[in-house]
Design a protein around this motif. Structure first.
Motif, short mmCIF file in Angstrom:
data_model
loop_
_atom_site.label_atom_id
_atom_site.label_comp_id
_atom_site.label_asym_id
_atom_site.label_seq_id
_atom_site.Cartn_x
_atom_site.Cartn_y
_atom_site.Cartn_z
N ALA A 54 0.83 -1.20 0.00
CA ALA A 54 0.00 0.00 0.00
C ALA A 54 0.87 1.25 0.00
O ALA A 54 1.92 1.30 0.63
CB ALA A 54 -0.91 0.01 1.22
N ASP A 55 0.39 2.24 -0.75
CA ASP A 55 0.96 3.59 -0.71
C ASP A 55 -0.05 4.43 0.06
O ASP A 55 -1.17 4.58 -0.40
CB ASP A 55 1.15 4.11 -2.14
N VAL A 56 0.34 4.93 1.23
CA VAL A 56 -0.61 5.68 2.06
C VAL A 56 -0.15 7.13 2.17
O VAL A 56 1.04 7.43 2.04
CB VAL A 56 -0.76 5.05 3.46
N LEU B 141 6.03 0.27 -7.26
CA LEU B 141 5.05 0.95 -8.11
C LEU B 141 3.83 1.27 -7.26
O LEU B 141 3.50 0.53 -6.34
CB LEU B 141 4.69 0.05 -9.28
N GLU B 142 3.18 2.37 -7.57
CA GLU B 142 2.06 2.84 -6.74
C GLU B 142 0.81 3.10 -7.57
O GLU B 142 0.28 4.21 -7.58
CB GLU B 142 2.46 4.14 -6.02
N PRO B 143 0.30 2.09 -8.28
CA PRO B 143 -0.90 2.34 -9.09
C PRO B 143 -2.14 2.47 -8.21
O PRO B 143 -2.30 1.72 -7.24
CB PRO B 143 -1.00 1.09 -9.96
N GLY C 147 6.21 5.56 -8.43
CA GLY C 147 4.92 6.21 -8.27
C GLY C 147 3.81 5.50 -9.03
O GLY C 147 3.95 4.34 -9.44
N GLY C 148 2.71 6.22 -9.24
CA GLY C 148 1.57 5.67 -9.97
C GLY C 148 1.33 6.51 -11.21
O GLY C 148 2.26 7.05 -11.79
N GLY C 149 0.08 6.60 -11.61
CA GLY C 149 -0.26 7.57 -12.64
C GLY C 149 -0.69 7.03 -13.98
O GLY C 149 -1.17 7.80 -14.82
N PHE D 273 4.88 5.46 2.74
CA PHE D 273 4.12 6.62 3.24
C PHE D 273 4.52 7.85 2.42
O PHE D 273 5.65 8.33 2.53
CB PHE D 273 4.45 6.81 4.72
N SER D 274 3.59 8.34 1.59
CA SER D 274 3.84 9.51 0.74
C SER D 274 3.10 10.73 1.28
O SER D 274 2.32 10.61 2.23
CB SER D 274 3.33 9.23 -0.68
N GLY D 275 3.33 11.87 0.67
CA GLY D 275 2.59 13.08 1.02
C GLY D 275 3.46 14.20 1.55
O GLY D 275 4.46 13.94 2.22
#
Ligand SMILES: *Cc1c(COP(=O)(O)O)cnc(C)c1O
Length: 425
Positions: free
Chosen positions: A78-80, A274-276, A237-239, A101-103
């Protein structure tokens, strides 16, 4: 590919007729398909076979516990972006060592909880945040694993509200400044650099901006390594976008995205993250709504539905396109009698418009409609604006379904407020 299709003249979610959900749960309601979530997760993961890759679902796209639990069983990380999302991911059974943990604005209390849980890494977005993390980790007597989110100054060519990789965006550490901040990590006692992180935006429909950004990051990793930094992984990342409107956009297949990444990495020994978000959940959900009124305006036809911008904000916020499909399969007569209508909700804002001058088969009050591709950035952005009940969510699996977030009662909602003593007598 999704699992929302017509069978016996009626749209189903897998093997459940949508009309059954509308009758039993009421509308508006989000409906998710387990098979579609699984399929998207597997297709995406398979695109990275041969690499040491961790796929961390971006929880902000859809944070329902049942959706997260479904993905946890597929092996998702998980990307939180908040302690709330962290708790959701942990409670859904996603192991801490698969959570990043992003942000840009993590609070010390959030950092503490994430360190206590033992997450895989913090994606740090500024020097002050790095210093704060070092302090928190120091007080706890632990070392925080850090990737710096770098801002590659690349134009993602997407809607301006979801572009994140240009120097004017609030995200990441300025490209030229990044090596200095990596040196700073070495000086700080309680943080350790483990990777480099980048995320340039959402709903990208072209590989070129990704490629530009990834090439820059690979170059940075090489130079950081030769400067003695122990960079173990790259978080890309995602996107990756999805086809909301297949007539307007054809985003690359995950396989092409995976191949591009493999070719940019070359023989660089490095694991990747990867953070889809959207790609996994977007087409795995619809918003089911009922037509309330057909209103003939001065110069246009309004289809007034019982869903509104508070339930699905994307059209109002990003001018987003969602297909609106009748739940009853239209026959040839209906197809030949297409009209142009504005689909609007009951909220008292002109922005509460889902589609303008949309070509559609004629519809009548009581008809059910499905807003397609609503599984990502749908329910998570819902509010109770206009004191509308928070929209419920349903998860379908084969011929079964479960309400995975019930519609709150008005008593529940009003009961969240309290009236001070001086107003109660
Ligand atoms: C929003 C976000 C994602 C997910 O983006 P999608 O377009 O849904 O894939 C991934 N990483 C970060 C840091 C984000 O902010």
């Amino acid at each position: 590919m999704d699992h929302f299709s017509y069978k016996n003249g009626e749209m189903h979610a897998e093997d459940v007729p949508l009309s059954r959900i509308a009758t039993e749960v009421g509308t508006p309601v989000y409906v998710y398909s387990t098979a579609t979530l699984q399929r998207h997760f597997r297709v995406f993961s398979d695109a990275f076979s041969g690499l040491n890759a961790l796929v961390c679902f971006a929880v902000k796209a859809n944070s329902n516990q049942a959706v997260l639990s479904t993905l946890a069983r597929e092996g998702a990380g998980a990307d939180v972006v908040s302690v709330g999302e962290l708790e959701r991911a942990l409670r859904a059974g996603i192991p801490a060592d698969r959570i990043v943990f992003s942000g840009v604005g993590k609070k010390p209390s959030e950092m503490r909880r994430a360190l206590e849980a033992g997450i895989k890494q913090f994606n740090v977005e500024s020097e002050p945040e790095l210093e704060a993390l070092d302090l928190v980790a120091g007080k706890m007597g632990v070392i925080a694993p850090v990737s710096l989110r770098v801002n590659p100054d690349v134009d993602a060519k997407t809607h301006h509200k979801i572009a994140t990789g240009k120097s004017e965006n609030k995200f990441g550490i300025a490209w030229d400044h990044a090596p200095e901040v990596y040196n700073k990590i070495k000086e700080l006692p309680n943080v350790r650099a483990t990777g480099v992180d980048v995320h340039i935006g959402s709903q990208l429909t072209d590989l070129a901006p990704f490629k530009l950004a990834f090439e820059k990051v690979v170059g940075l990793v090489k130079s950081l390594r030769s400067a003695g930094h122990d960079i173990e992984h790259i978080d890309l990342g995602g996107g990756l976008g999805i086809p909301y409107d297949p007539d307007a956009e054809t985003p690359p297949h995950p396989l092409a995205y995976g191949d591009m990444i493999k070719s940019v990495l070359g023989d660089l020994p490095c694991s990747i993250i990867l953070e889809p978000g959207r790609l996994i959940a977007g087409n795995a959900g619809i918003l089911l709504s009922e037509m309330l009124y057909v209103k003939q305006g001065e110069d246009r036809l309004f289809y007034i539905v019982d869903a509104a911008m508070n339930d699905l904000l994307r059209p109002a916020m990003y001018e987003a396109f969602h297909h609106i499909s009748p739940v009853t399969e239209p026959g040839d007569n209906a197809q030949n009698a297409q009209v142009s209508a504005d689909f609007v909700g009951p909220v008292c804002e002109t922005g509460d418009t889902f589609a303008k001058a949309r070509k559609t088969v004629p519809m009548s009050p009581g008809d059910l409609v499905a807003f397609k591709s609503a599984g990502a950035y749908g329910a998570v952005m819902a509010s109770t604006y206009n004191s509308r009940e928070l929209v419920p969510e349903v998860l379908v699996k084969g011929a079964e379904y479960a309400v995975v977030r019930a519609r709150p009662s008005l008593d529940d909602m009003i009961g969240l407020d309290s009236v001070p003593d001086w107003l109660s007598d």
